[in-house]
Motif scaffolding. Structure first.
Motif, PDB file in Angstrom:
ATOM      1  N   LEU A  27       0.821  -1.205   0.000  1.00 51.00           N
ATOM      2  CA  LEU A  27       0.000   0.000   0.000  1.00 51.00           C
ATOM      3  C   LEU A  27       0.857   1.259   0.000  1.00 51.00           C
ATOM      4  CD1 LEU A  27      -2.661  -1.198   2.583  1.00 51.00           C
ATOM      5  CD2 LEU A  27      -3.080  -0.750   0.152  1.00 51.00           C
ATOM      6  N   VAL A  28       1.901   1.274   0.819  1.00 52.17           N
ATOM      7  CA  VAL A  28       2.780   2.446   0.887  1.00 52.17           C
ATOM      8  C   VAL A  28       3.410   2.719  -0.470  1.00 52.17           C
ATOM      9  CG1 VAL A  28       4.954   3.291   1.864  1.00 52.17           C
ATOM     10  CG2 VAL A  28       3.210   2.300   3.367  1.00 52.17           C
ATOM     11  N   LEU A  29       3.870   1.677  -1.135  1.00 54.80           N
ATOM     12  CA  LEU A  29       4.491   1.851  -2.457  1.00 54.80           C
ATOM     13  C   LEU A  29       3.486   2.329  -3.497  1.00 54.80           C
ATOM     14  CD1 LEU A  29       6.816  -1.297  -2.606  1.00 54.80           C
ATOM     15  CD2 LEU A  29       7.516   1.104  -2.347  1.00 54.80           C
ATOM     16  N   GLY A  30       2.199   2.063  -3.269  1.00 54.21           N
ATOM     17  CA  GLY A  30       1.183   2.442  -4.242  1.00 54.21           C
ATOM     18  C   GLY A  30       0.606   3.829  -4.055  1.00 54.21           C
ATOM     19  N   ILE A  31       1.060   4.568  -3.051  1.00 54.82           N
ATOM     20  CA  ILE A  31       0.535   5.907  -2.792  1.00 54.82           C
ATOM     21  C   ILE A  31       1.217   6.922  -3.693  1.00 54.82           C
ATOM     22  CG2 ILE A  31       0.350   7.745  -1.063  1.00 54.82           C
ATOM     23  CD1 ILE A  31       0.210   5.513   1.053  1.00 54.82           C
ATOM     24  N   GLY A  32       0.425   7.702  -4.412  1.00 53.80           N
ATOM     25  CA  GLY A  32       0.980   8.745  -5.264  1.00 53.80           C
ATOM     26  C   GLY A  32       1.187  10.038  -4.505  1.00 53.80           C
ATOM     27  N   ASP A  33       2.124  10.847  -4.981  1.00 54.36           N
ATOM     28  CA  ASP A  33       2.360  12.138  -4.337  1.00 54.36           C
ATOM     29  C   ASP A  33       1.092  12.990  -4.317  1.00 54.36           C
ATOM     30  OD1 ASP A  33       4.996  11.476  -3.885  1.00 54.36           O
ATOM     31  OD2 ASP A  33       5.770  12.570  -5.624  1.00 54.36           O
ATOM     32  N   ASP A  34       0.256  12.841  -5.348  1.00 56.38           N
ATOM     33  CA  ASP A  34      -0.970  13.628  -5.426  1.00 56.38           C
ATOM     34  C   ASP A  34      -2.053  13.145  -4.476  1.00 56.38           C
ATOM     35  OD1 ASP A  34      -1.326  11.244  -6.791  1.00 56.38           O
ATOM     36  OD2 ASP A  34      -2.602  12.124  -8.339  1.00 56.38           O
ATOM     37  N   GLN A  35      -1.792  12.049  -3.762  1.00 53.48           N
ATOM     38  CA  GLN A  35      -2.770  11.515  -2.808  1.00 53.48           C
ATOM     39  C   GLN A  35      -2.446  11.863  -1.360  1.00 53.48           C
ATOM     40  OE1 GLN A  35      -2.462   7.315  -4.093  1.00 53.48           O
ATOM     41  NE2 GLN A  35      -4.607   7.470  -4.752  1.00 53.48           N
ATOM     42  N   LEU A  36      -1.314  12.490  -1.114  1.00 51.44           N
ATOM     43  CA  LEU A  36      -0.873  12.703   0.260  1.00 51.44           C
ATOM     44  C   LEU A  36      -1.790  13.635   1.050  1.00 51.44           C
ATOM     45  CD1 LEU A  36       3.011  12.937  -0.222  1.00 51.44           C
ATOM     46  CD2 LEU A  36       1.665  11.002   0.639  1.00 51.44           C
ATOM     47  N   ALA A  37      -2.501  14.511   0.369  1.00 53.18           N
ATOM     48  CA  ALA A  37      -3.384  15.449   1.062  1.00 53.18           C
ATOM     49  C   ALA A  37      -4.810  14.931   1.190  1.00 53.18           C
ATOM     50  CB  ALA A  37      -3.391  16.793   0.345  1.00 53.18           C
ATOM     51  N   LEU A  38      -5.092  13.717   0.716  1.00 58.21           N
ATOM     52  CA  LEU A  38      -6.440  13.170   0.797  1.00 58.21           C
ATOM     53  C   LEU A  38      -6.818  12.855   2.236  1.00 58.21           C
ATOM     54  CD1 LEU A  38      -6.439  10.664  -2.216  1.00 58.21           C
ATOM     55  CD2 LEU A  38      -7.521  12.920  -2.114  1.00 58.21           C
ATOM     56  N   PRO A  39      -8.104  12.938   2.584  1.00 55.21           N
ATOM     57  CA  PRO A  39      -8.548  12.543   3.927  1.00 55.21           C
ATOM     58  C   PRO A  39      -8.524  11.037   4.075  1.00 55.21           C
ATOM     59  CG  PRO A  39     -10.440  13.087   2.560  1.00 55.21           C
ATOM     60  CD  PRO A  39      -9.215  13.432   1.739  1.00 55.21           C
ATOM     61  N   THR A  40      -8.516  10.588   5.319  1.00 61.08           N
ATOM     62  CA  THR A  40      -8.529   9.158   5.639  1.00 61.08           C
ATOM     63  C   THR A  40      -9.621   8.891   6.672  1.00 61.08           C
ATOM     64  OG1 THR A  40      -7.068   9.151   7.565  1.00 61.08           O
ATOM     65  CG2 THR A  40      -6.001   9.196   5.388  1.00 61.08           C
ATOM     66  N   PRO A  41      -9.934   7.624   6.941  1.00 56.71           N
ATOM     67  CA  PRO A  41     -10.864   7.313   8.038  1.00 56.71           C
ATOM     68  C   PRO A  41     -10.386   7.794   9.399  1.00 56.71           C
ATOM     69  CG  PRO A  41     -10.726   5.462   6.538  1.00 56.71           C
ATOM     70  CD  PRO A  41      -9.659   6.432   6.118  1.00 56.71           C
ATOM     71  N   THR A  46      -4.385  13.218   7.280  1.00 50.81           N
ATOM     72  CA  THR A  46      -4.405  13.021   5.835  1.00 50.81           C
ATOM     73  C   THR A  46      -3.645  11.738   5.506  1.00 50.81           C
ATOM     74  OG1 THR A  46      -2.340  14.214   5.486  1.00 50.81           O
ATOM     75  CG2 THR A  46      -4.393  15.524   5.461  1.00 50.81           C
ATOM     76  N   VAL A  47      -3.636  11.358   4.236  1.00 47.64           N
ATOM     77  CA  VAL A  47      -2.838  10.193   3.830  1.00 47.64           C
ATOM     78  C   VAL A  47      -1.378  10.389   4.213  1.00 47.64           C
ATOM     79  CG1 VAL A  47      -1.948   8.931   1.831  1.00 47.64           C
ATOM     80  CG2 VAL A  47      -4.397   9.439   1.989  1.00 47.64           C
ATOM     81  N   GLY A  48      -0.839  11.556   3.926  1.00 54.34           N
ATOM     82  CA  GLY A  48       0.562  11.819   4.260  1.00 54.34           C
ATOM     83  C   GLY A  48       0.830  11.744   5.750  1.00 54.34           C
ATOM     84  N   ASP A  49      -0.074  12.312   6.547  1.00 53.38           N
ATOM     85  CA  ASP A  49       0.076  12.238   8.006  1.00 53.38           C
ATOM     86  C   ASP A  49       0.063  10.787   8.481  1.00 53.38           C
ATOM     87  OD1 ASP A  49       0.016  15.043   8.171  1.00 53.38           O
ATOM     88  OD2 ASP A  49      -2.154  15.075   8.515  1.00 53.38           O
ATOM     89  N   LEU A  50      -0.856  10.009   7.928  1.00 51.03           N
ATOM     90  CA  LEU A  50      -0.987   8.619   8.376  1.00 51.03           C
ATOM     91  C   LEU A  50       0.223   7.789   7.961  1.00 51.03           C
ATOM     92  CD1 LEU A  50      -2.689   6.616   9.883  1.00 51.03           C
ATOM     93  CD2 LEU A  50      -4.004   6.187   7.796  1.00 51.03           C
ATOM     94  N   VAL A  51       0.747   8.044   6.764  1.00 49.03           N
ATOM     95  CA  VAL A  51       1.951   7.338   6.327  1.00 49.03           C
ATOM     96  C   VAL A  51       3.118   7.656   7.259  1.00 49.03           C
ATOM     97  CG1 VAL A  51       3.705   7.278   4.523  1.00 49.03           C
ATOM     98  CG2 VAL A  51       1.303   7.095   3.912  1.00 49.03           C
ATOM     99  N   GLU A  52       3.243   8.919   7.639  1.00 47.91           N
ATOM    100  CA  GLU A  52       4.324   9.289   8.560  1.00 47.91           C
ATOM    101  C   GLU A  52       4.143   8.599   9.901  1.00 47.91           C
ATOM    102  OE1 GLU A  52       6.725  11.298  11.471  1.00 47.91           O
ATOM    103  OE2 GLU A  52       4.527  11.394  11.472  1.00 47.91           O
ATOM    104  N   HIS A  53       2.900   8.489  10.347  1.00 46.53           N
ATOM    105  CA  HIS A  53       2.605   7.772  11.590  1.00 46.53           C
ATOM    106  C   HIS A  53       3.006   6.307  11.483  1.00 46.53           C
ATOM    107  CE1 HIS A  53       0.459   6.456  15.175  1.00 46.53           C
ATOM    108  NE2 HIS A  53      -0.269   5.622  14.445  1.00 46.53           N
TER     109      HIS A  53
END
Length: 203
Positions: A27-41, A46-53
């Motif tokens: 999943l991490v490898l499949g995340i695009g740079d343009d998706q990092l600001a998307l909301p999450t559950p 955001t996606v970027g915040d959750l990935v950093e977590h």
């Protein structure tokens, strides 16, 4: 999911984090740079915040398995996308693989350890780590439109674990919120998601 221990505490189960971390790595490898600001559950992330977590928890719980603190980990994993450096995907993928390997050692389950500054038994730390990877894997898959592959033994272990405690109401804005009612015909995965504050069928 588990096998008889070859050491450590009597009767202790050794968890296999491999399937859950393999899904998270894909999943991490499949995340695009343009998706990092998307909301999450996770409404606060955001996606970027959750990935950093996720990257931070991989380090913290690897340290917990080795019963030592992680040098330079202050602030890592707090959920801040601005901390993602060039090459973060491959760094997090590597750290997730190391995390799974660390919890294959019976010694990891001995006695007390700590993660994120919280002291807890090694066996509990292992279950928290697995739960984080499974649930946040679903979060990222849902947020980025990727396929989520549930590993039934991992889901069962997480469900057994989270069924034994209550999340306080003030945790509603964090990664794990208050439980919500599961659908009447809920699967084990959907029950796990509901217990961690997610509507498993929301779009």
């Amino acid at each position: 999911m588990s096998r008889p221990p070859r050491g450590g505490q009597p009767g202790m189960d050794i968890l296999d984090l491999g399937p859950a971390t393999a899904t998270m790595r894909r999943l991490v490898l499949g995340i695009g740079d343009d998706q990092l600001a998307l909301p999450t559950p996770c409404t606060a992330y955001t996606v970027g915040d959750l990935v950093e977590h996720v990257g931070g928890l991989a380090l913290a719980f690897t340290g917990a398995a080795h019963h030592r603190s992680v040098p330079g980990a202050d602030g890592i994993g707090e959920g801040d996308a601005s901390r993602l450096e060039d090459g973060w995907r491959h760094r997090i993928v590597r750290d997730l693989e190391v995390l799974a390997g660390a919890w294959r050692s019976p010694v990891a389950y001995d006695g007390m350890t700590a993660a994120g500054g919280v002291a807890l038994p090694g066996a509990v730390a292992a279950r928290i780590a697995l739960d984080e990877v499974v649930v946040h894997g679903w979060d990222l898959a849902r947020a980025t439109g990727q396929r989520f592959e549930a590993h039934p033994p991992s889901v069962a272990a997480c469900l057994e674990f989270v069924s034994g405690f209550e999340v306080p109401p003030e945790a509603g804005d964090g990664p794990f919120g208050p439980p919500v009612p599961p659908p009447p015909d809920a699967t084990d995965l959907e029950r796990l998601l509901a217990l961690t504050g997610r509507d498993p069928r929301a779009r």
